[in-house]
Motif scaffolding. Structure first.
Motif, PDB file in Angstrom:
ATOM      1  N   ARG A  75      15.665  30.482  27.558  1.00  0.00           N
ATOM      2  CA  ARG A  75      17.110  30.699  27.593  1.00  0.00           C
ATOM      3  C   ARG A  75      17.779  30.429  26.240  1.00  0.00           C
ATOM      4  NH1 ARG A  75      17.813  31.831  32.807  1.00  0.00           N
ATOM      5  NH2 ARG A  75      16.774  30.608  34.407  1.00  0.00           N
ATOM      6  N   ASP A  76      17.045  30.673  25.176  1.00  0.00           N
ATOM      7  CA  ASP A  76      17.593  30.565  23.816  1.00  0.00           C
ATOM      8  C   ASP A  76      17.744  31.989  23.288  1.00  0.00           C
ATOM      9  OD1 ASP A  76      18.339  30.015  21.232  1.00  0.00           O
ATOM     10  OD2 ASP A  76      16.577  28.798  20.749  1.00  0.00           O
ATOM     11  N   LEU A  77      18.776  32.649  23.770  1.00  0.00           N
ATOM     12  CA  LEU A  77      18.987  34.056  23.453  1.00  0.00           C
ATOM     13  C   LEU A  77      19.190  34.315  21.958  1.00  0.00           C
ATOM     14  CD1 LEU A  77      18.889  36.569  25.164  1.00  0.00           C
ATOM     15  CD2 LEU A  77      21.362  36.452  25.419  1.00  0.00           C
ATOM     16  N   PRO A  78      19.954  33.466  21.232  1.00  0.00           N
ATOM     17  CA  PRO A  78      20.099  33.722  19.791  1.00  0.00           C
ATOM     18  C   PRO A  78      18.762  33.673  19.039  1.00  0.00           C
ATOM     19  CG  PRO A  78      21.818  32.245  20.535  1.00  0.00           C
ATOM     20  CD  PRO A  78      20.850  32.386  21.680  1.00  0.00           C
ATOM     21  N   SER A  79      17.896  32.735  19.375  1.00  0.00           N
ATOM     22  CA  SER A  79      16.587  32.674  18.710  1.00  0.00           C
ATOM     23  C   SER A  79      15.725  33.868  19.094  1.00  0.00           C
ATOM     24  CB  SER A  79      15.870  31.368  19.048  1.00  0.00           C
ATOM     25  OG  SER A  79      16.583  30.275  18.508  1.00  0.00           O
ATOM     26  N   ALA A  80      15.846  34.309  20.327  1.00  0.00           N
ATOM     27  CA  ALA A  80      15.131  35.520  20.749  1.00  0.00           C
ATOM     28  C   ALA A  80      15.627  36.708  19.927  1.00  0.00           C
ATOM     29  CB  ALA A  80      15.344  35.775  22.235  1.00  0.00           C
ATOM     30  N   GLY A  81      16.936  36.755  19.707  1.00  0.00           N
ATOM     31  CA  GLY A  81      17.505  37.849  18.911  1.00  0.00           C
ATOM     32  C   GLY A  81      16.984  37.859  17.491  1.00  0.00           C
ATOM     33  N   ALA A  82      16.837  36.676  16.888  1.00  0.00           N
ATOM     34  CA  ALA A  82      16.310  36.608  15.520  1.00  0.00           C
ATOM     35  C   ALA A  82      14.874  37.102  15.477  1.00  0.00           C
ATOM     36  CB  ALA A  82      16.397  35.176  14.991  1.00  0.00           C
ATOM     37  N   ALA A  83      14.071  36.699  16.448  1.00  0.00           N
ATOM     38  CA  ALA A  83      12.671  37.136  16.472  1.00  0.00           C
ATOM     39  C   ALA A  83      12.589  38.637  16.712  1.00  0.00           C
ATOM     40  CB  ALA A  83      11.900  36.381  17.555  1.00  0.00           C
ATOM     41  N   TRP A  84      13.337  39.123  17.672  1.00  0.00           N
ATOM     42  CA  TRP A  84      13.286  40.550  17.978  1.00  0.00           C
ATOM     43  C   TRP A  84      13.901  41.390  16.877  1.00  0.00           C
ATOM     44  CZ3 TRP A  84      14.865  39.601  23.704  1.00  0.00           C
ATOM     45  CH2 TRP A  84      13.720  39.370  24.463  1.00  0.00           C
ATOM     46  N   PHE A  85      14.865  40.855  16.150  1.00  0.00           N
ATOM     47  CA  PHE A  85      15.463  41.590  15.030  1.00  0.00           C
ATOM     48  C   PHE A  85      14.388  41.903  13.988  1.00  0.00           C
ATOM     49  CE2 PHE A  85      17.796  41.998  11.019  1.00  0.00           C
ATOM     50  CZ  PHE A  85      18.835  42.834  11.387  1.00  0.00           C
ATOM     51  N   GLY A  86      13.471  40.966  13.795  1.00  0.00           N
ATOM     52  CA  GLY A  86      12.399  41.172  12.825  1.00  0.00           C
ATOM     53  C   GLY A  86      11.256  41.998  13.351  1.00  0.00           C
ATOM     54  N   ARG A  90      12.902  47.370  20.717  1.00  0.00           N
ATOM     55  CA  ARG A  90      14.260  47.859  20.955  1.00  0.00           C
ATOM     56  C   ARG A  90      14.542  47.819  22.452  1.00  0.00           C
ATOM     57  NH1 ARG A  90      13.849  46.906  16.488  1.00  0.00           N
ATOM     58  NH2 ARG A  90      14.085  48.199  14.668  1.00  0.00           N
ATOM     59  N   GLY A  91      15.799  47.887  22.812  1.00  0.00           N
ATOM     60  CA  GLY A  91      16.183  47.935  24.217  1.00  0.00           C
ATOM     61  C   GLY A  91      17.436  47.134  24.459  1.00  0.00           C
ATOM     62  N   ALA A  92      17.932  47.198  25.693  1.00  0.00           N
ATOM     63  CA  ALA A  92      19.176  46.514  26.050  1.00  0.00           C
ATOM     64  C   ALA A  92      19.024  45.006  25.942  1.00  0.00           C
ATOM     65  CB  ALA A  92      19.593  46.909  27.467  1.00  0.00           C
ATOM     66  N   GLU A  93      17.879  44.465  26.378  1.00  0.00           N
ATOM     67  CA  GLU A  93      17.652  43.019  26.295  1.00  0.00           C
ATOM     68  C   GLU A  93      17.639  42.560  24.832  1.00  0.00           C
ATOM     69  OE1 GLU A  93      14.524  39.746  28.119  1.00  0.00           O
ATOM     70  OE2 GLU A  93      13.782  41.754  27.673  1.00  0.00           O
ATOM     71  N   VAL A  94      17.032  43.360  23.986  1.00  0.00           N
ATOM     72  CA  VAL A  94      16.980  43.049  22.551  1.00  0.00           C
ATOM     73  C   VAL A  94      18.378  43.106  21.957  1.00  0.00           C
ATOM     74  CG1 VAL A  94      16.106  43.834  20.319  1.00  0.00           C
ATOM     75  CG2 VAL A  94      14.603  43.852  22.320  1.00  0.00           C
ATOM     76  N   ASP A  95      19.143  44.135  22.310  1.00  0.00           N
ATOM     77  CA  ASP A  95      20.503  44.267  21.781  1.00  0.00           C
ATOM     78  C   ASP A  95      21.375  43.073  22.176  1.00  0.00           C
ATOM     79  OD1 ASP A  95      19.785  46.677  20.654  1.00  0.00           O
ATOM     80  OD2 ASP A  95      20.656  47.901  22.265  1.00  0.00           O
ATOM     81  N   ALA A  96      21.246  42.610  23.424  1.00  0.00           N
ATOM     82  CA  ALA A  96      22.027  41.450  23.880  1.00  0.00           C
ATOM     83  C   ALA A  96      21.618  40.196  23.109  1.00  0.00           C
ATOM     84  CB  ALA A  96      21.834  41.241  25.380  1.00  0.00           C
ATOM     85  N   ALA A  97      20.320  40.030  22.877  1.00  0.00           N
ATOM     86  CA  ALA A  97      19.833  38.852  22.146  1.00  0.00           C
ATOM     87  C   ALA A  97      20.275  38.896  20.688  1.00  0.00           C
ATOM     88  CB  ALA A  97      18.317  38.767  22.244  1.00  0.00           C
ATOM     89  N   VAL A  98      20.204  40.063  20.071  1.00  0.00           N
ATOM     90  CA  VAL A  98      20.635  40.202  18.672  1.00  0.00           C
ATOM     91  C   VAL A  98      22.134  39.915  18.563  1.00  0.00           C
ATOM     92  CG1 VAL A  98      20.971  41.859  16.780  1.00  0.00           C
ATOM     93  CG2 VAL A  98      18.759  41.733  17.957  1.00  0.00           C
ATOM     94  N   GLU A  99      22.898  40.360  19.546  1.00  0.00           N
ATOM     95  CA  GLU A  99      24.341  40.082  19.543  1.00  0.00           C
ATOM     96  C   GLU A  99      24.592  38.572  19.651  1.00  0.00           C
ATOM     97  OE1 GLU A  99      28.179  40.625  18.944  1.00  0.00           O
ATOM     98  OE2 GLU A  99      26.689  42.216  18.809  1.00  0.00           O
ATOM     99  N   ALA A 100      23.818  37.870  20.464  1.00  0.00           N
ATOM    100  CA  ALA A 100      23.945  36.407  20.581  1.00  0.00           C
ATOM    101  C   ALA A 100      23.563  35.728  19.267  1.00  0.00           C
ATOM    102  CB  ALA A 100      23.067  35.890  21.718  1.00  0.00           C
ATOM    103  N   TRP A 101      22.545  36.266  18.594  1.00  0.00           N
ATOM    104  CA  TRP A 101      22.119  35.732  17.294  1.00  0.00           C
ATOM    105  C   TRP A 101      23.228  35.902  16.266  1.00  0.00           C
ATOM    106  CZ3 TRP A 101      19.988  39.198  13.245  1.00  0.00           C
ATOM    107  CH2 TRP A 101      19.477  38.504  12.148  1.00  0.00           C
ATOM    108  N   ARG A 102      23.844  37.070  16.258  1.00  0.00           N
ATOM    109  CA  ARG A 102      24.944  37.318  15.323  1.00  0.00           C
ATOM    110  C   ARG A 102      26.123  36.399  15.627  1.00  0.00           C
ATOM    111  NH1 ARG A 102      26.023  43.523  13.991  1.00  0.00           N
ATOM    112  NH2 ARG A 102      27.543  42.400  12.743  1.00  0.00           N
ATOM    113  N   GLU A 103      26.386  36.186  16.923  1.00  0.00           N
ATOM    114  CA  GLU A 103      27.490  35.302  17.316  1.00  0.00           C
ATOM    115  C   GLU A 103      27.212  33.862  16.902  1.00  0.00           C
ATOM    116  OE1 GLU A 103      29.497  33.762  21.449  1.00  0.00           O
ATOM    117  OE2 GLU A 103      28.726  35.816  21.378  1.00  0.00           O
ATOM    118  N   ARG A 104      25.953  33.422  17.034  1.00  0.00           N
ATOM    119  CA  ARG A 104      25.590  32.045  16.637  1.00  0.00           C
ATOM    120  C   ARG A 104      25.925  31.814  15.172  1.00  0.00           C
ATOM    121  NH1 ARG A 104      19.651  29.806  17.520  1.00  0.00           N
ATOM    122  NH2 ARG A 104      20.547  28.964  19.421  1.00  0.00           N
ATOM    123  N   HIS A 105      25.718  32.814  14.340  1.00  0.00           N
ATOM    124  CA  HIS A 105      25.937  32.680  12.900  1.00  0.00           C
ATOM    125  C   HIS A 105      27.276  33.260  12.457  1.00  0.00           C
ATOM    126  CE1 HIS A 105      21.987  31.055  12.274  1.00  0.00           C
ATOM    127  NE2 HIS A 105      21.487  32.005  13.028  1.00  0.00           N
TER     128      HIS A 105
END
Length: 186
Positions: A75-86, A90-105
């Motif tokens: 349940r650490d969506l921002p960290s998932a977003g950082a990993a998946w960004f690299g 792709r996909g909706a789950e990845v987009d949501a996680a990347v958005e959480a990563w961007r929001e964290r920073h």
């Protein structure tokens, strides 16, 4: 699909990774296998640590994809977003996680850049990472050369200490010389 199948990590290559670009590195399959075994045993933290250590030094899109899954399970969506960004996933789950990563920073591209594993930052070819790299290079201020001073006009404490020690040495030398002369000349 039974519950056991849904709880399993994605099969190799699901994230669009090209085999052999890190996944084929010696020991990479061992790391991925061990991480999957940790997940099956309910030790997400151990899988995370194992994968984080691996992707710190090796660009491995399959391991990045699995690391994103581990973070999502934790349940650490921002960290998932950082990993998946690299990764290439792709996909909706990845987009949501990347958005959480961007929001964290707070969309600070420099902070986002530094939150990526070193191997991702050094690897070229991922369009999203390359775009972030260009943005950071454009936005990040030029590094300050501390050897020439910081330009603030202030005096460095080390300079003050060096001058004080120099003056103390000269004073002691003069006192010693005068004392020596007093002994030699009556």
């Amino acid at each position: 699909m039974d519950d056991d199948t849904r709880s399993q990590p994605a099969p190799a290559g699901r994230d669009g990774a090209t085999p052999g670009r890190g996944a084929g590195a010696p020991g990479a399959q061992d790391v991925l296998g061990s991480a999957r075994a940790d997940l099956e045993a309910g030790r997400e933290w151990k899988a995370r640590d194992r994968l984080t250590s691996h992707v710190a030094g090796t660009w491995d899109p399959e391991a990045l994809g699995l690391l994103g899954e581990v973070h999502a399970r934790m349940r650490d969506l921002p960290s998932a977003g950082a990993a998946w960004f690299g990764s290439t996933r792709r996909g909706a789950e990845v987009d949501a996680a990347v958005e959480a990563w961007r929001e964290r920073h707070a969309d600070s591209f420099v902070q986002m850049w530094h939150s990526l594993p070193r191997s991702v930052r050094e690897h070229e070819g991922n369009a999203r990472v390359d775009a972030l790299r260009r943005r950071v290079e454009r936005d990040q201020p030029a590094p300050v050369d501390h050897a020439e001073g910081d330009g603030s006009g202030g005096v460095d404490a080390a300079v003050i200490i060096a001058i004080a020690l120099g003056v103390l040495f000269v004073v002691c030398a003069v006192i010693g010389f005068v004392t020596l002369l007093g002994w030699l000349v009556p």
